[in-house]
Design an enzyme around this catalytic site. Structure first.
Site, PDB file in Angstrom:
ATOM      1  N   CYS A 501       0.791  -1.135   0.199  1.00  0.00           N
ATOM      2  CA  CYS A 501      -0.621   0.145   0.207  1.00  0.00           C
ATOM      3  C   CYS A 501       0.514   0.687  -0.160  1.00  0.00           C
ATOM      4  O   CYS A 501       0.517   2.477  -1.297  1.00  0.00           O
ATOM      5  CB  CYS A 501      -0.983  -0.150   1.372  1.00  0.00           C
ATOM      6  SG  CYS A 501      -0.871  -1.371   1.685  1.00  0.00           S
ATOM      7  N   ARG A 530       6.800 -10.984   5.352  1.00  0.00           N
ATOM      8  CA  ARG A 530       6.372 -10.936   6.804  1.00  0.00           C
ATOM      9  C   ARG A 530       6.844 -11.540   7.791  1.00  0.00           C
ATOM     10  O   ARG A 530       6.691 -13.063   7.078  1.00  0.00           O
ATOM     11  CB  ARG A 530       4.637 -10.842   6.800  1.00  0.00           C
ATOM     12  CG  ARG A 530       4.495  -9.867   5.639  1.00  0.00           C
ATOM     13  CD  ARG A 530       2.645 -10.016   5.934  1.00  0.00           C
ATOM     14  NE  ARG A 530       2.200  -8.965   4.847  1.00  0.00           N
ATOM     15  CZ  ARG A 530       1.025  -8.622   4.935  1.00  0.00           C
ATOM     16  NH1 ARG A 530       0.205  -9.101   5.351  1.00  0.00           N
ATOM     17  NH2 ARG A 530       0.500  -8.108   4.370  1.00  0.00           N
ATOM     18  N   GLN A 548       0.877 -10.688  -3.454  1.00  0.00           N
ATOM     19  CA  GLN A 548      -0.611 -10.873  -2.832  1.00  0.00           C
ATOM     20  C   GLN A 548      -0.691 -10.648  -4.900  1.00  0.00           C
ATOM     21  O   GLN A 548      -0.413  -9.536  -5.001  1.00  0.00           O
ATOM     22  CB  GLN A 548      -0.104  -9.461  -2.327  1.00  0.00           C
ATOM     23  CG  GLN A 548       0.248  -9.864  -0.786  1.00  0.00           C
ATOM     24  CD  GLN A 548      -0.349  -8.432  -0.456  1.00  0.00           C
ATOM     25  OE1 GLN A 548       0.408  -7.668  -0.551  1.00  0.00           O
ATOM     26  NE2 GLN A 548      -1.289  -8.850   1.181  1.00  0.00           N
ATOM     27  N   ASP A 550      -1.971  -8.426  -5.218  1.00  0.00           N
ATOM     28  CA  ASP A 550      -2.920  -7.161  -4.642  1.00  0.00           C
ATOM     29  C   ASP A 550      -3.501  -5.857  -5.584  1.00  0.00           C
ATOM     30  O   ASP A 550      -2.805  -5.423  -6.593  1.00  0.00           O
ATOM     31  CB  ASP A 550      -1.664  -6.109  -4.029  1.00  0.00           C
ATOM     32  CG  ASP A 550      -2.554  -5.439  -2.821  1.00  0.00           C
ATOM     33  OD1 ASP A 550      -3.361  -5.611  -2.595  1.00  0.00           O
ATOM     34  OD2 ASP A 550      -0.721  -5.231  -2.085  1.00  0.00           O
ATOM     35  N   HIS A 552      -4.991  -1.549  -5.224  1.00  0.00           N
ATOM     36  CA  HIS A 552      -5.095  -0.290  -3.986  1.00  0.00           C
ATOM     37  C   HIS A 552      -6.660   0.257  -5.145  1.00  0.00           C
ATOM     38  O   HIS A 552      -5.772   1.188  -6.231  1.00  0.00           O
ATOM     39  CB  HIS A 552      -4.192   0.471  -3.617  1.00  0.00           C
ATOM     40  CG  HIS A 552      -3.887  -0.482  -2.550  1.00  0.00           C
ATOM     41  ND1 HIS A 552      -2.543  -1.400  -2.720  1.00  0.00           N
ATOM     42  CD2 HIS A 552      -3.962  -0.634  -1.205  1.00  0.00           C
ATOM     43  CE1 HIS A 552      -2.468  -1.593  -1.667  1.00  0.00           C
ATOM     44  NE2 HIS A 552      -3.080  -1.571  -0.863  1.00  0.00           N
ATOM     45  N   LYS A 635     -14.110  -4.918   6.338  1.00  0.00           N
ATOM     46  CA  LYS A 635     -13.337  -5.580   5.315  1.00  0.00           C
ATOM     47  C   LYS A 635     -14.625  -6.573   5.239  1.00  0.00           C
ATOM     48  O   LYS A 635     -15.273  -7.152   6.323  1.00  0.00           O
ATOM     49  CB  LYS A 635     -11.602  -6.081   5.860  1.00  0.00           C
ATOM     50  CG  LYS A 635     -11.611  -7.448   7.082  1.00  0.00           C
ATOM     51  CD  LYS A 635     -10.454  -7.103   7.247  1.00  0.00           C
ATOM     52  CE  LYS A 635     -10.339  -8.223   8.605  1.00  0.00           C
ATOM     53  NZ  LYS A 635      -9.762  -8.767   9.002  1.00  0.00           N
ATOM     54  N   HIS A 681      -8.523  -1.765  -0.388  1.00  0.00           N
ATOM     55  CA  HIS A 681      -6.706  -2.585  -0.748  1.00  0.00           C
ATOM     56  C   HIS A 681      -7.196  -3.871  -1.075  1.00  0.00           C
ATOM     57  O   HIS A 681      -8.693  -4.229  -0.274  1.00  0.00           O
ATOM     58  CB  HIS A 681      -6.505  -3.585   1.091  1.00  0.00           C
ATOM     59  CG  HIS A 681      -5.616  -1.992   1.608  1.00  0.00           C
ATOM     60  ND1 HIS A 681      -4.598  -1.668   2.249  1.00  0.00           N
ATOM     61  CD2 HIS A 681      -6.458  -0.913   2.494  1.00  0.00           C
ATOM     62  CE1 HIS A 681      -4.644  -0.654   2.575  1.00  0.00           C
ATOM     63  NE2 HIS A 681      -5.475  -0.582   2.813  1.00  0.00           N
TER      64      HIS A 681
END
Length: 814
Positions: A501, A530, A548, A550, A552, A635, A681
């Site tokens: 992000c 992580r 991911q 991913d 945004h 979420k 997200h």
RNA sequence: GCCGCUGUAGCUCAGUGGUAGAGCGCACCCUUGGUAAGGGUGAGGUCGUGGGUUCAAAUCCCACUAGCGGCUCCA
């Protein structure tokens, strides 16, 4: 005079209170024989109860029997009945373990803590005193003892006791775990709305020698603290019980002073509510006072013979209340079924499930590799696994294109400053890889005699400028003064990115935006790192480096509902194409009591409403989970189970009110003034690693053709047909099919065996007969009968179509 | 991170103090075979790593490391 409504709508009236068993007898003697429990609904929802439950008022009653019959007339074990059986089996197992393990030289025995049924069986947490041991070598003996107890057919006998008697009884027995269960059962801690005050005035006497007597008011006499409970010191347990009772009834420090008005009022409240309503129930396996017994809410099957067959599955360790600083308990897992056949089937299913385990399949099919020298939780994608991942990514990318996303690339690291801005550092530093500090800076710090603690402090500190900006934009102090350091003291460094992000926010912020451009949808297959706890790592499903899928979505507040809808439709498309039906949806909402959330209450209400509506539109059951929202917004999560029943979160859609101001993002609205965008997200797969892991299990390695690392293999009958085989291979490759030829010096049967083990969807057996007619003999994975002989061109066309449309093999989903 | 169990050939696993084993896979040879394993020969291992005990350790002890199961955690 209870009027009892039965499931078929008929009503039976009785002159006096009756037990459920008597009702069953009234319905029919065979039902009474088959009954193991009942479900009573007297208005407050159906409750599973003992067959011996006395019914004195009107209710709806269903008798629970071992099996139930579905609409098609098939019988299967009744889940409620299994619950009763397993709950009862837990008791019997506990008794058997205590019998088999015996006592140590101090006379201490295994202490029981907590033994509930689960979806697939039950477990019992036990404290095993020094000198005693439970090991898997004891399973056979324990199971033998269980079988004996079952054979004795002892009734499960419930008896109740007011808490004021029951608690001292448990205290005398010296089992703090049960005392704790009892306290919880009567509403202490966690359930303060139920009865906390009423039980305060309970008096209980402590056996001689302990020196602690808790008086009627229960004040000032206890020296014990909640954490210092001795394992078998009943006096201290009693004191601790009293302390818990005090706490449960809301006694504060100031009301501990008995002369104060608060204390007086509190006591009056306690007295007012103390009506002895708090009742504890015990179940004896046989006769109370004579046979084994356990504090238990119930319900149980009528007697041990009704449990069926019990098997002990495994041992594990657990902590009391999950607190690793508390006592370590041994958790013994078991399961029970009414029939040996059902148990055998269950064990078979487990065995089959183990074969689907993505770690095993990943190894045999060479889909991925984890290497000790590379590091724990770091996936090496082998050529075959990479094919699957690339196909999935291409699939997603194509869908994103349809939805108007734009693709970006960002580096794997970013400056610490970036994450101080986003708030991820040092707030989440425990789950991040350590910062990368430049060598010269490190050397300088070391040579200047900087201590470790000081260095950490200087790495984690925030500049005056950044702190001022963040606090201003947040409208409150989110960076406290003690974290601010002068620039010359700050140590600069980089971090492996724990999420994408901040990078995407910077891309958005790098150019001005008009409301006409919104939403801006930035997508990236972004790899993040992580620091997951070592004990949590698991194949591909829990890793330390993952990519991911991913994106945004920077949007206006009005656009949130449509954007959430768009995300969900994407997830739905993916799940449909892959034939994944067994998933659940969680909508994470604010905890109404918490103030940890950022953003206005009205915004939250709107966003939560959007999430709930979007989830409802999926046509899949979903659960609202208050308190499960991220601190920055609500979420929606998609959760699937792995082969051994563990749940994994895959796709996620999260609304974020925080990122906009953190990064000072804006767009120009129709009013020609800057506005904060809201960020969504979303990652429909979650991560490529976890998704592939789950997918391997979903397909048991037998992927649809479009995902198969090898889609087709040519098997010449003998080397006389190798030339034709290579011609076929060339034709397939020209058509873009992932294909190979097995021209080894082997019989075709052996080649089929090898290819079948590799789960290749299509095998083309080619021999002289096929060569003559320019055709191929097609064998399809998982289908008994082969497709027969097809002209080569026709087969290629069929296969190309199946791949292009991402269809299942021959259109059949597993 | 915590507790327990496990680590032997590419894979699956035997081997409980005295010369490292099997099946599959791999290489080579024979076999030329039409829908789930044809036959033979051979190569391949400092028994996870490091210490210790012992005349002698894959085997017993300790530490570390990795995997598994569970607990806790998962922005």
């Amino acid at each position: 005079m209870p009027r009892i409504t039965l499931p078929d709508g008929s009503v039976k009236s009785f002159d006096a209170p009756v037990t459920a068993r008597q009702v069953a007898e009234a319905i029919g003697p065979r039902l009474a024989l088959a009954a193991v429990g009942c479900k009573i609904n007297s208005g407050g929802g159906a409750e599973l109860r003992d067959l011996s439950t006395l019914i004195s008022s009107d209710c709806t009653l269903s008798i629970i029997t071992e099996t139930r019959r579905d609409a098609q007339g098939n019988t299967s074990p009744d889940p409620d009945a299994l619950f009763l059986s397993r709950h009862s089996a837990a008791h019997v197992m506990a008794e058997a373990i205590q019998d088999v393990v015996g006592a140590n030289e101090k006379g201490e025995r295994v202490q029981l803590a907590y033994g509930p049924p689960t979806d697939t069986g039950f477990f019992y947490d036990m404290f095993v005193p020094a000198g005693l041991k439970i090991s898997s070598d004891d399973f056979a003996r324990i199971e033998k003892r269980i079988a004996e107890i079952i054979k004795e057919d002892r009734p499960f006998t419930r008896y109740e006791m007011p808490a004021k008697e029951g608690l001292p009884k448990l205290a005398r027995e010296g089992n703090k775990y049960k005392a704790d269960n009892a306290l919880r059962a009567i509403g202490c801690k966690g359930l303060p709305t139920q009865l906390p005050a009423g039980i305060k005035a309970i008096a209980f006497e402590i056996p001689s020698g302990s020196g602690t007597v808790v008086s009627g008011s229960g004040r000032g006499t206890s020296g014990g603290s909640g954490t210092g409970i001795g394992g078998s010191d009943s006096g201290r347990i009693a004191a601790a019980i009293q302390a818990a009772l005090d706490e449960a009834c809301g006694c504060t420090e100031k009301c501990k002073d008995e002369s104060s008005a608060e204390c007086k009022k509190c006591r009056e409240d306690c007295a007012a509510q103390h009506a002895g309503a708090a009742v504890l129930s015990f179940y004896a396996t046989g006769t109370p006072g004579k046979n084994w017994e356990d504090l238990c809410r119930g319900p149980h099957v009528p007697s041990t013979a009704r449990i069926g067959v019990v098997k002990i599955m495994s041992l594990a360790s657990a902590y009391w209340h999950g607190d690793e600083n508390s006592d370590r308990l041994i958790r013994v897992y078991g399961t029970s079924f009414f029939k040996q056949k059902d148990l055998d089937e269950h064990l078979n299913r487990l065995e089959e499930a183990r074969k689907r385990d993505h770690r095993a399949i990943g190894k045999t099919l060479r889909l991925f590799h984890i290497d000790e020298d590379v590091g724990q939780g770091l996936i090496l994608w082998t050529p075959k696994g990479s094919v699957i991942r690339k196909e999935l990514q291409a699939f997603i990318a194509a869908e994103l294109k349809k939805q108007g996303y734009t693709e970006v690339f960002t580096p794997h690291i970013g400056r610490l400053e970036l994450y101080k801005t986003s708030g991820h550092f040092p707030y989440y530093k425990d789950s991040q890889f350590a910062p990368i500090v430049e060598r010269n800076a490190l050397e300088e710090l070391c040579s200047s005699g900087c201590s470790c603690a000081e260095m950490l402090n200087r790495v984690e500190g925030v500049s005056e400028r950044l702190a001022r900006g963040l606090n201003e934009r947040a409208g409150k102090e989110i960076i406290s003064k003690d974290r601010i350091l002068p620039d010359e003291q700050l140590v600069e460094g980089f971090m492996l990115k724990p999420m994408n992000c901040p990078h995407h926010a910077k891309i958005f912020g790098s150019a001005p935006h008009s409301y006409r451009d919104m939403p801006v949808r930035l997508a990236e297959f972004g790899t993040v790192y992580r620091w997951e706890q070592s004990g949590e790592l698991n194949g591909m499903t829990r890793v330390r480096g993952f990519t991911q899928d991913d994106a945004h979505l920077f949007c206006t507040e009005d656009q949130i509902p449509a954007e959430i809808q768009g995300c969900l439709s994407l997830v739905k498309t993916i799940f449909n194409v892959l034939g994944m039906k067994d998933y659940r949806v969680r909508v994470g909402l604010r905890d109404p009591d918490s103030s940890k959330y950022t953003g206005s209450s009205e915004s939250w209400d709107k966003a939560e409403k959007s999430c709930i509506e979007a989830a409802a539109s999926l046509g899949v059951s979903f659960s609202k989970e208050p308190g499960e929202a991220a601190f920055y917004g609500p979420k929606i999560d998609f959760v699937v189970k792995d082969v051994i029943g563990r749940e994994w979160q895959l796709g996620t859609v999260q609304v974020d009110y925080q990122m906009g101001f953190r990064f000072d993002l804006s767009y120009i609205g129709p009013d020609n003034r800057p506005h904060r965008p809201v960020v969504i997200h979303r990652a429909p797969f979650g991560s490529m690693e976890r998704f592939c892991g789950v997918l391997i299990e979903h397909f048991a390695g037998a992927f649809p053709t479009w995902l198969s690392p090898e889609q087709c293999r040519v098997l010449p009958i003998s080397d006389k047909s190798n030339d034709y085989g290579h011609k076929v291979l060339a034709a397939l490759r020209a058509a873009g099919v992932r294909c190979s030829i097995d021209d080894a010096n082997e019989r075709v049967q052996a080649k089929i065996k090898v290819a079948a083990d590799e789960k290749i969807p299509y095998l083309l057996i080619v021999g002289p007969r096929d060569a003559e007619t320019n055709s191929v003999s097609v064998r399809v994975r998982g289908i008994e009968k082969d497709l027969g002989t097809l002209p080569l061109a026709k087969f290629v066309e069929m296969l190309k179509n199946e791949i292009a449309e991402r269809k299942a093999v021959l259109g059949v989903m597993p």
